[in-house]
Design an enzyme around this catalytic site. Structure first.
Site, short mmCIF file in Angstrom:
data_model
loop_
_atom_site.label_atom_id
_atom_site.label_comp_id
_atom_site.label_asym_id
_atom_site.label_seq_id
_atom_site.Cartn_x
_atom_site.Cartn_y
_atom_site.Cartn_z
N GLU A 183 -25.49 -41.13 19.10
CA GLU A 183 -24.55 -41.04 20.01
C GLU A 183 -24.81 -41.64 21.98
O GLU A 183 -25.37 -40.03 22.94
CB GLU A 183 -23.69 -40.30 19.48
CG GLU A 183 -22.87 -40.51 18.80
CD GLU A 183 -22.15 -39.75 18.29
OE1 GLU A 183 -21.70 -38.92 19.15
OE2 GLU A 183 -21.39 -39.41 16.80
N HIS A 242 -16.13 -42.33 17.63
CA HIS A 242 -16.00 -41.05 18.44
C HIS A 242 -15.35 -40.75 19.48
O HIS A 242 -15.24 -39.91 19.92
CB HIS A 242 -17.61 -40.54 18.79
CG HIS A 242 -18.10 -39.25 18.24
ND1 HIS A 242 -19.28 -38.21 18.17
CD2 HIS A 242 -16.57 -37.83 17.74
CE1 HIS A 242 -18.64 -37.13 17.94
NE2 HIS A 242 -17.04 -36.82 17.17
N ARG A 269 -10.34 -26.80 7.29
CA ARG A 269 -9.11 -26.93 7.83
C ARG A 269 -8.95 -28.28 7.31
O ARG A 269 -7.64 -28.93 7.85
CB ARG A 269 -8.54 -26.16 8.92
CG ARG A 269 -7.90 -26.59 10.31
CD ARG A 269 -8.26 -25.62 11.18
NE ARG A 269 -9.22 -25.66 11.77
CZ ARG A 269 -9.96 -26.38 12.52
NH1 ARG A 269 -8.68 -27.70 13.02
NH2 ARG A 269 -11.07 -27.26 13.19
N ARG A 317 -19.64 -35.55 11.23
CA ARG A 317 -20.81 -35.74 12.39
C ARG A 317 -21.66 -36.48 11.42
O ARG A 317 -21.68 -36.99 10.19
CB ARG A 317 -21.63 -34.30 11.75
CG ARG A 317 -20.63 -33.07 13.24
CD ARG A 317 -20.67 -33.93 14.26
NE ARG A 317 -20.13 -32.63 15.55
CZ ARG A 317 -19.38 -32.97 15.56
NH1 ARG A 317 -18.09 -33.64 15.10
NH2 ARG A 317 -18.79 -31.88 16.41
#
Length: 313
Positions: A261, A280, A151, A232
Site C-alpha cells: 500500500e 484502505h 469485535r 489486512r
C-alpha cells in the site's frame, strides 16, 4: 521539538487538533515514502513522528538509523509495522491513540452491498449516459461466513442477521459456545469456505494468519461467492486470489487492503472486472481522525512534560 506527521493523504491532519499548543516545528507529509532509505533520509532530525496506522513501516533497520527520534506516535491501539523491541533499544517511546471500530464495520457492508448489487458498474453506466448493465444478488436467505468473530466479526454478524442472512464463523480458537453468544454457528474452516455466499475477513494479521486464505481455501468457495477483506491484505494469498478471480472461480472480491500500500498503479487487481477496490479507507472518517490527531497531540504534550501516556509495550 521537530514533529513529522506522516501519510496525511488528504492533507487534513492540522485541522483535526490543536497542534499549535505544542509550540513545535511541524511538517506534514502527504505522500507515501518510497522505501526504508527514503524514510530514514526524510525523517532525519525529527524528534517525534506521528504515523498513520501501518502506512509507513518502522522495522529495526529504520529505527536504528534515526538517532534523533525520541517519540513515535501510532494512531490506533496496535501497529504491526513498528518493531517495539527495536524502539525500546533505541530509546524511542511509542505511544498509541484511541480508535473507532464502526467506520471499518460500516465500510465492510458498503463493499458487500456495492458488490452484491453491481453498484460500481451501474454508477459508471449512468455517468456515461447509459442505463442498467448488470443483475444484482439478494443477500436475504444467504449464508454470511465470518473468518474471525471478534469485535468487528460479531458486529458484522448482527448486520447480516438484519439482512436475513445466516451467519457462520471459524477462527482458530472459536468455540461453539462463544459463537452462540452472538447468534452465530461455529463451523470448521473447510465448511466456512464451502458454505459461505459472502465471506468476510475479520482476523488480526499475525504470523499465524498470514496467508491463511490460500489456493486450497479459495478452491472450496462457491462459484457464486463474494470474498470481502477489510482487515489486512496479507491474510489472503494475493497470487492465489488473482488466479481465482482471473479464472472466475468465485463471483467477485471486494477489497480495502493489500499486500503493498498504496496499491501500485499498474497492479493487476486494478484491471479485473470482478473486483471492487477501495484505497484502505475503512477507518478513514472525520470522527476517527478527530480521535487520532487529538490523542496524538495529547501524547506529544505528555512526552514533552516528561510523563508519556498510552505507551505501547
Amino acid at each position: 521539538m521537530k514533529i513529522a506527521i506522516l501519510d496525511d493523504y488528504q492533507n487534513v491532519a492540522l485541522t483535526y487538533a490543536d497542534w499549535a499548543s505544542l509550540g513545535a516545528d511541524i511538517e506534514v507529509f502527504t505522500e507515501a515514502f518510497s522505501g526504508p532509505d527514503d524514510v530514514v533520509r526524510r525523517l532525519a532530525g525529527f524528534d517525534a513522528v506521528v504515523a498513520m496506522r501501518e502506512r509507513t513501516r518502522f522495522p529495526a533497520d529504520v529505527l536504528d538509523r534515526l538517532p534523533d527520534l525520541k517519540l513515535l506516535v501510532s494512531t490506533g491501539r496496535r501497529n504491526a509495522a513498528i518493531d517495539l523491541e527495536a524502539a525500546r533499544r533505541n530509546g524511542v517511546v511509542v505511544s498509541a491513540t484511541g480508535y473507532l471500530g464502526p467506520p471499518t464495520l460500516e465500510h465492510t457492508w458498503a463493499l458487500i452491498l456495492a458488490t452484491a448489487r453491481n453498484l460500481p458498474a451501474d454508477v459508471r453506466s449512468m455517468r456515461d449516459g447509459g442505463w442498467q448493465v448488470g443483475v444484482g444478488t439478494v443477500l436475504s436467505g444467504k449464508t454470511l461466513g465470518l473468518l474471525g468473530l471478534g469485535r468487528l466479526g460479531s458486529a458484522s454478524a448482527k448486520i447480516g442477521q438484519a439482512f436475513g442472512m445466516e451467519p457462520i464463523a471459524w477462527s482458530p480458537n472459536l468455540t461453539p459456545e462463544r459463537a452462540a453468544e452472538h447468534g452465530v454457528t461455529a463451523v470448521s474452516k473447510d465448511e466456512l469456505f464451502e458454505r459461505s455466499d459472502v465471506l468476510s475477513v475479520h482476523l488480526v494479521l499475525s504470523e499465524r494468519s498470514r496467508g491463511l486464505v490460500g489456493a486450497p481455501e479459495l478452491a472450496r468457495m462457491k462459484p457464486t461467492a463474494l470474498l470481502v477483506n477489510t482487515s489486512r491484505g496479507p491474510i489472503i494469498d494475493e497470487t492465489a486470489l488473482l488466479d481465482t478471480l482471473r479464472a472466475k472461480k468465485i463471483a467477485a472480491a471486494a477489497l480495502d487492503v493489500y499486500d503493498v500500500e498504496p496499491l501500485p498503479a499498474d497492479h493487476p487487481l486494478r484491471a479485473l472486472d470482478n473486483v471492487v477496490l477501495t484505497p484502505h479507507v475503512g477507518y478513514v472518517s472525520k470522527e476517527t481522525y478527530e480521535i487520532f490527531y487529538r490523542d496524538a497531540v495529547e501524547d506529544i504534550a505528555a512526552f514533552q512534560a516528561g510523563t508519556p501516556i498510552r505507551v505501547m509495550e
